[in-house]
Scaffold this motif. Sequence first.
Motif, short mmCIF file in Angstrom:
data_model
loop_
_atom_site.label_atom_id
_atom_site.label_comp_id
_atom_site.label_asym_id
_atom_site.label_seq_id
_atom_site.Cartn_x
_atom_site.Cartn_y
_atom_site.Cartn_z
N ASN A 165 35.09 46.98 30.81
CA ASN A 165 35.93 46.67 29.66
C ASN A 165 36.82 45.47 29.96
O ASN A 165 37.03 44.60 29.11
N TRP A 166 37.35 45.39 31.18
CA TRP A 166 38.16 44.25 31.61
C TRP A 166 37.35 42.96 31.53
O TRP A 166 37.83 41.95 31.00
N ILE A 167 36.12 42.99 32.04
CA ILE A 167 35.26 41.81 31.95
C ILE A 167 35.05 41.44 30.48
O ILE A 167 35.19 40.27 30.09
N ALA A 222 44.53 48.87 27.95
CA ALA A 222 45.16 47.84 27.11
C ALA A 222 45.58 46.68 28.02
O ALA A 222 46.69 46.64 28.54
N PHE A 223 44.67 45.74 28.22
CA PHE A 223 44.87 44.64 29.16
C PHE A 223 45.81 43.57 28.63
O PHE A 223 45.81 43.27 27.44
N ASP A 224 46.57 42.98 29.54
CA ASP A 224 47.34 41.78 29.25
C ASP A 224 46.38 40.62 29.54
O ASP A 224 46.28 40.14 30.67
N VAL A 225 45.65 40.22 28.53
CA VAL A 225 44.57 39.24 28.69
C VAL A 225 45.10 37.94 29.28
O VAL A 225 44.50 37.37 30.20
N ALA A 226 46.23 37.46 28.78
CA ALA A 226 46.78 36.19 29.29
C ALA A 226 47.11 36.29 30.77
O ALA A 226 46.81 35.37 31.54
N ALA A 227 47.71 37.40 31.20
CA ALA A 227 48.05 37.57 32.62
C ALA A 227 46.80 37.66 33.48
O ALA A 227 46.74 37.07 34.57
N GLU A 228 45.79 38.36 32.99
CA GLU A 228 44.55 38.49 33.75
C GLU A 228 43.82 37.15 33.84
O GLU A 228 43.29 36.78 34.89
N ILE A 269 41.79 39.78 44.40
CA ILE A 269 41.04 41.02 44.51
C ILE A 269 41.34 41.85 43.27
O ILE A 269 42.50 42.16 42.99
N VAL A 270 40.29 42.17 42.53
CA VAL A 270 40.44 43.00 41.33
C VAL A 270 39.81 44.35 41.63
O VAL A 270 38.60 44.46 41.81
N SER A 271 40.67 45.36 41.73
CA SER A 271 40.21 46.71 42.01
C SER A 271 39.94 47.42 40.69
O SER A 271 40.83 47.56 39.86
N GLY A 272 38.71 47.86 40.53
CA GLY A 272 38.31 48.47 39.27
C GLY A 272 38.24 49.98 39.28
O GLY A 272 37.69 50.57 38.35
N HIS A 273 38.78 50.62 40.31
CA HIS A 273 38.75 52.09 40.32
C HIS A 273 39.63 52.59 39.18
O HIS A 273 40.80 52.24 39.09
#
Length: 184
Positions: free
Chosen positions: A79-81, A46-52, A6-10
Amino acid sequence: MSKVLIVSGHPDPAHSTANRLILENVKTLLPGAAVRELGKLYPDGAFDVAAEQEALAQADIIVLAFPLYWYSVPGLMKNWIDKVWLHGFAYGSKGDKLRGKRMVLSVTTGGPETAYRHDGEQTATVREIFLPLRLTARNCGMKVTDYVISYGMMFIPGLSAPEDMARIERETAEHARELARILS
């Protein structure tokens, strides 16, 4: 049993009412589901792309949970997508990490259900509004299989009536039960 992410985008979970309550209820109903709260993990974007990407790759079912913002997902989720669902990972000749996965949309709106009809204020249904997400999922080899939508979930402390909070609490609990049913 399917692995659920579950990815919560709020973008501001501390000031969320409906999305926070839904997520709390779902965590209780589906304790084995992995949950990524983007607004808590990455308030600066600032996403941790590898973890996501690892979290996405491990899942069989991906739930995007968010409030409807300007006929789309909130900017943080968009932005995450954009930053995580990269060529070579999510799409392209070697981008197969999302292929075959189910996507479920868990959505809240501020407006009433009657606004999201062809003859309503928004002149479109929420499902029609999410054509870009369905196409994104298709481009990644996924399919949006279910929607759980709760309408009229706006609550403004000091302005909204106490009975509005009681209704939202009831409806978010039902939203979570329906989501859990779909994911079980």
